[in-house]
Enzyme design. Structure first.
Site, PDB file in Angstrom:
ATOM      1  N   GLY A 118       7.172  90.109  12.553  1.00  0.00           N
ATOM      2  CA  GLY A 118       6.116  89.153  12.880  1.00  0.00           C
ATOM      3  C   GLY A 118       5.959  88.965  14.383  1.00  0.00           C
ATOM      4  CG  ASP A 166       3.239  83.335   8.055  1.00  0.00           C
ATOM      5  OD1 ASP A 166       3.387  83.212   6.834  1.00  0.00           O
ATOM      6  OD2 ASP A 166       4.043  82.877   8.896  1.00  0.00           O
ATOM      7  NE  ARG A 292       4.071  65.712 -12.803  1.00  0.00           N
ATOM      8  CZ  ARG A 292       3.663  64.553 -13.298  1.00  0.00           C
ATOM      9  NH1 ARG A 292       2.924  63.753 -12.568  1.00  0.00           N
ATOM     10  NH2 ARG A 292       3.981  64.182 -14.530  1.00  0.00           N
ATOM     11  NE  ARG A 301       9.741  85.868   3.627  1.00  0.00           N
ATOM     12  CZ  ARG A 301      10.554  85.106   4.355  1.00  0.00           C
ATOM     13  NH1 ARG A 301      10.040  84.149   5.100  1.00  0.00           N
ATOM     14  NH2 ARG A 301      11.832  85.293   4.358  1.00  0.00           N
ATOM     15  NE  ARG A 470     -22.636 101.325 -19.404  1.00  0.00           N
ATOM     16  CZ  ARG A 470     -21.931 101.284 -18.282  1.00  0.00           C
ATOM     17  NH1 ARG A 470     -22.525 101.261 -17.129  1.00  0.00           N
ATOM     18  NH2 ARG A 470     -20.611 101.269 -18.326  1.00  0.00           N
TER      19      ARG A 470
HETATM   20  P1  ADP Z   1       8.937  86.795  12.971  1.00  0.00           P
HETATM   21  O1  ADP Z   1       9.142  88.098  13.653  1.00  0.00           O
HETATM   22  O2  ADP Z   1       8.766  86.925  11.495  1.00  0.00           O
HETATM   23  O3  ADP Z   1       7.880  85.960  13.643  1.00  0.00           O
HETATM   24  P2  ADP Z   1      11.020  85.203  14.295  1.00  0.00           P
HETATM   25  O4  ADP Z   1      10.057  84.432  15.116  1.00  0.00           O
HETATM   26  O5  ADP Z   1      12.150  84.465  13.695  1.00  0.00           O
HETATM   27  O6  ADP Z   1      10.308  85.956  13.083  1.00  0.00           O
HETATM   28  O7  ADP Z   1      11.583  86.373  15.207  1.00  0.00           O
HETATM   29  C1  ADP Z   1      12.488  87.337  14.681  1.00  0.00           C
HETATM   30  C2  ADP Z   1      13.498  87.727  15.702  1.00  0.00           C
HETATM   31  O8  ADP Z   1      12.831  88.312  16.835  1.00  0.00           O
HETATM   32  C3  ADP Z   1      14.292  86.587  16.284  1.00  0.00           C
HETATM   33  O9  ADP Z   1      15.363  86.210  15.459  1.00  0.00           O
HETATM   34  C4  ADP Z   1      14.784  87.199  17.575  1.00  0.00           C
HETATM   35  O10 ADP Z   1      15.878  88.055  17.343  1.00  0.00           O
HETATM   36  C5  ADP Z   1      13.598  88.037  18.012  1.00  0.00           C
HETATM   37  N1  ADP Z   1      12.796  87.263  18.966  1.00  0.00           N
HETATM   38  C6  ADP Z   1      11.856  86.347  18.695  1.00  0.00           C
HETATM   39  N2  ADP Z   1      11.359  85.807  19.832  1.00  0.00           N
HETATM   40  C7  ADP Z   1      12.032  86.399  20.849  1.00  0.00           C
HETATM   41  C8  ADP Z   1      11.998  86.274  22.272  1.00  0.00           C
HETATM   42  N3  ADP Z   1      11.160  85.445  22.896  1.00  0.00           N
HETATM   43  N4  ADP Z   1      12.861  87.055  22.991  1.00  0.00           N
HETATM   44  C9  ADP Z   1      13.670  87.915  22.387  1.00  0.00           C
HETATM   45  N5  ADP Z   1      13.759  88.058  21.059  1.00  0.00           N
HETATM   46  C10 ADP Z   1      12.961  87.333  20.291  1.00  0.00           C
HETATM   47  O1  F6P Z   2       6.853  83.921   8.934  1.00  0.00           O
HETATM   48  C1  F6P Z   2       6.899  84.120   7.574  1.00  0.00           C
HETATM   49  C2  F6P Z   2       7.386  82.879   6.859  1.00  0.00           C
HETATM   50  O2  F6P Z   2       7.420  83.194   5.488  1.00  0.00           O
HETATM   51  C3  F6P Z   2       6.587  81.610   7.097  1.00  0.00           C
HETATM   52  O3  F6P Z   2       5.408  81.525   6.357  1.00  0.00           O
HETATM   53  C4  F6P Z   2       7.589  80.560   6.716  1.00  0.00           C
HETATM   54  O4  F6P Z   2       7.314  79.350   7.362  1.00  0.00           O
HETATM   55  C5  F6P Z   2       8.880  81.141   7.192  1.00  0.00           C
HETATM   56  O5  F6P Z   2       8.705  82.541   7.262  1.00  0.00           O
HETATM   57  C6  F6P Z   2      10.072  80.804   6.337  1.00  0.00           C
HETATM   58  O6  F6P Z   2      11.189  81.336   6.949  1.00  0.00           O
HETATM   59  P1  F6P Z   2      12.620  81.456   6.241  1.00  0.00           P
HETATM   60  O7  F6P Z   2      12.540  82.548   5.241  1.00  0.00           O
HETATM   61  O8  F6P Z   2      13.530  81.781   7.347  1.00  0.00           O
HETATM   62  O9  F6P Z   2      12.872  80.138   5.579  1.00  0.00           O
END
Ligand code: ADP
Ligand code: F6P
Length: 498
Positions: A118, A166, A292, A301, A470
């Protein structure tokens, strides 16, 4: 890509090494992407390595980095999750962690890296790429590698594939996993609808998306939800009154249920979270409806990838290898994106920046800007949702009358197309008619004027609610000789498009 272009690429990677890793939240389709990178890498003659457990494995090295073969990615295209593991890695966010990662890549002779993850993962990749030269210099100073080795591996090519349910990365129409997550959400909404209807309940459904409302927006559009909360467009102040009035009106017209969709990261105009429980309590207190909350969570996911995600990932994985093969020391790190139906390469740095700008715009409460930065398709979906969800008084009546009919074999989606045409027509002030049983019905005069609420609930129905046939020979003659069309019906829209 033509066979000739492919032939040109064959063996262009001889002597090169490519590594692939999956990072951050997993997404359906990541395996298909790993398979495509691996097999295309082997096709071009490169050595391909899998890095297990995302950046964690890159920092650790050792057994986490394994050479892959054609067979090691057999039978994985249909699997959800990622067979090479994913992680959120704190160490990689530190300089020491990235130094260790650089050392491990050099040890394996890897100068081509494909990161599937991501926006966080791709931000990390971008930083790593910028620091690469400095990291090698440090490794030389620490006498971990020689100057010759540093010179040999002086350049790191990076390509990113956006894997995230996302759909929160700017520059691509769709990210890997989004389509599968939407399928899962729609299955749940359809299931919830049946029980909600039986008990005349209101359901508040919370879907994933910490910072991005795409999943909530598209599932609300696809299910005709009564109300939607997304972080990019917080409801105007006083929304509680408007929402409760709308829910009450829909019940008083005979609807037996209400569906409210809320993104995990929904906020109000002041940036304060709007929670699903708050919305539930509000509906109970104001309207007394049995309500609810269902939080969909990680179900979104999980599970197998959709056909779309398998194909998207395969195309993107292939393009990623081509990008790595074509990269020169001056080529910036890129991200493979989907534009229309095509895989395109965009500069990683710029896409990361625009993605950050959306977040900034939301923090600064510049919500219109945030929607625009999300891209045209997001903005269109938002506008269509608003247009079709609630009837607004039409400004002035037009002179047009429009008839809608279904012709040919029924197709899933025909009813959604009719609903949309009816409602858009009405909101433009036209008189709308529907014709039953295709051209035969038209010839026989099976034509009725319809109102906004006559097509309520049609979105999720299969087949053709109008009935479709048709065209038979006798219909031609009926249509030619008997003019049963009312005079006021001046034009006819065929919902054949699907
Ligand atoms: P996603 O890639 O799904 O958005 P995260 O935001 O948790 O998930 O990022 C995944 C991993 O990418 C982090 O655990 C980290 O290892 C690395 N990462 C994220 N942001 C940075 C950053 N600013 N600098 C270096 N590594 C990063
Ligand atoms: O970024 C993907 C995502 O599934 C988000 O939609 C959600 O907020 C988050 O990851 C959940 O992260 P985790 O699996 O670490 O709880």
């Amino acid at each position: 890509m033509s066979a000739v272009d492919l032939e040109k690429l064959r063996m262009s990677g001889a002597g090169k090494a490519i590594a692939v890793l999956t990072s951050g939240g997993d997404a359906q389709g990541m395996n298909a992407a790993v398979r495509a990178v691996t097999r295309m890498g082997i096709y071009v003659g490169a050595k391909v390595f899998h890095i297990n457990e995302g950046y964690e494995g890159l920092v650790e090295g050792g057994d986490c980095i394994q050479q892959a073969s054609w067979l090691s990615v057999s039978n994985i295209i249909q699997l959800g999750g990622t067979i090479i593991g994913s992680a959120r890695c704190k160490a990689f966010t530190t300089h020491e962690g990235r130094l260790s990662a650089a050392f491990n890549l050099v040890q394996h002779g890897i100068t081509n890296l494909c990161v599937i993850g991501g926006d966080g993962s791709l931000t990390g990749a971008n930083i790593f790429r910028k620091e690469w030269g400095g990291l090698l210099e440090e490794l030389v100073k620490e006498e971990k590698i020689t100057e010759d080795v540093a010179a040999k591996y002086s350049h790191l090519n990076i390509v990113g594939l956006v894997g995230s349910i996302d759909n929160d990365f700017c520059g691509t129409d769709m990210t890997i996993g989004t389509d599968s997550a939407l399928h899962r959400i729609m299955e749940v909404i359809d299931a919830i609808t049946t029980t909600a209807q039986s008990h005349q309940r209101t359901f508040v459904l919370e879907v994933m998306g910490r910072h991005c409302g795409y999943l909530a927006l598209v599932s609300a559009l696809a299910s005709g939800a009564d109300w939607l909360f997304i972080p990019e467009c917080p409801p105007e102040d006083g929304w509680e009154d408007i929402m409760c009035t709308r829910l009450g009106e829909s019940r008083s017209r005979g609807s037996r249920l209400n569906i409210i969709i809320i993104a995990e990261g929904a906020i109000d105009q002041n940036g304060e979270p709007i929670t699903s429980n708050y919305v539930k309590e509000l509906v109970v207190k104001r309207l007394g409806f049995d309500t609810r909350v269902t939080v969909l969570g990680h179900v979104q996911r999980g599970g197998t990838p959709s056909a779309f995600d398998r194909v998207l990932s395969s195309k993107m994985g292939m393009e990623a290898v081509i990008a790595l093969m074509e990269a020169t020391p001056r080529t910036p790190a890129c991200v493979v994106s989907l534009s229309g139906n095509q895989s395109v390469r965009l500069p990683l740095m710029e896409c990361v920046q625009v993605t950050k700008d959306v977040q900034k715009a939301m923090e600064e409460k510049k919500f219109e800007e945030a929607i625009q930065l999300r891209g045209r398709s997001f903005e269109n979906n938002w506008n269509i949702y608003k247009l079709l969800a609630h009837q607004k008084p039409s400004e002035e009546k037009s002179n047009f009358s429009i008839a809608i009919l279904n012709v040919g074999a029924p197709a899933a989606g025909m009813n959604a197309a009719v609903r949309s045409a009816v409602r858009i027509g009405i909101s433009e002030g036209h008189k709308i008619y529907t014709v039953h049983d295709g051209f035969e019905g038209l010839a026989k005069g099976q034509i009725n004027e319809v109102g906004w609420h006559d097509v309520a609930g049609w979105l999720g129905r299969g087949g053709s609610m109008l009935g479709t046939k048709r065209l038979m020979k006798e219909c031609y003659s009926l249509l030619r000789h008997g003019n049963n069309m009312k005079n006021s019906v001046s034009s006819c829209v065929l919902s054949l498009l699907l």
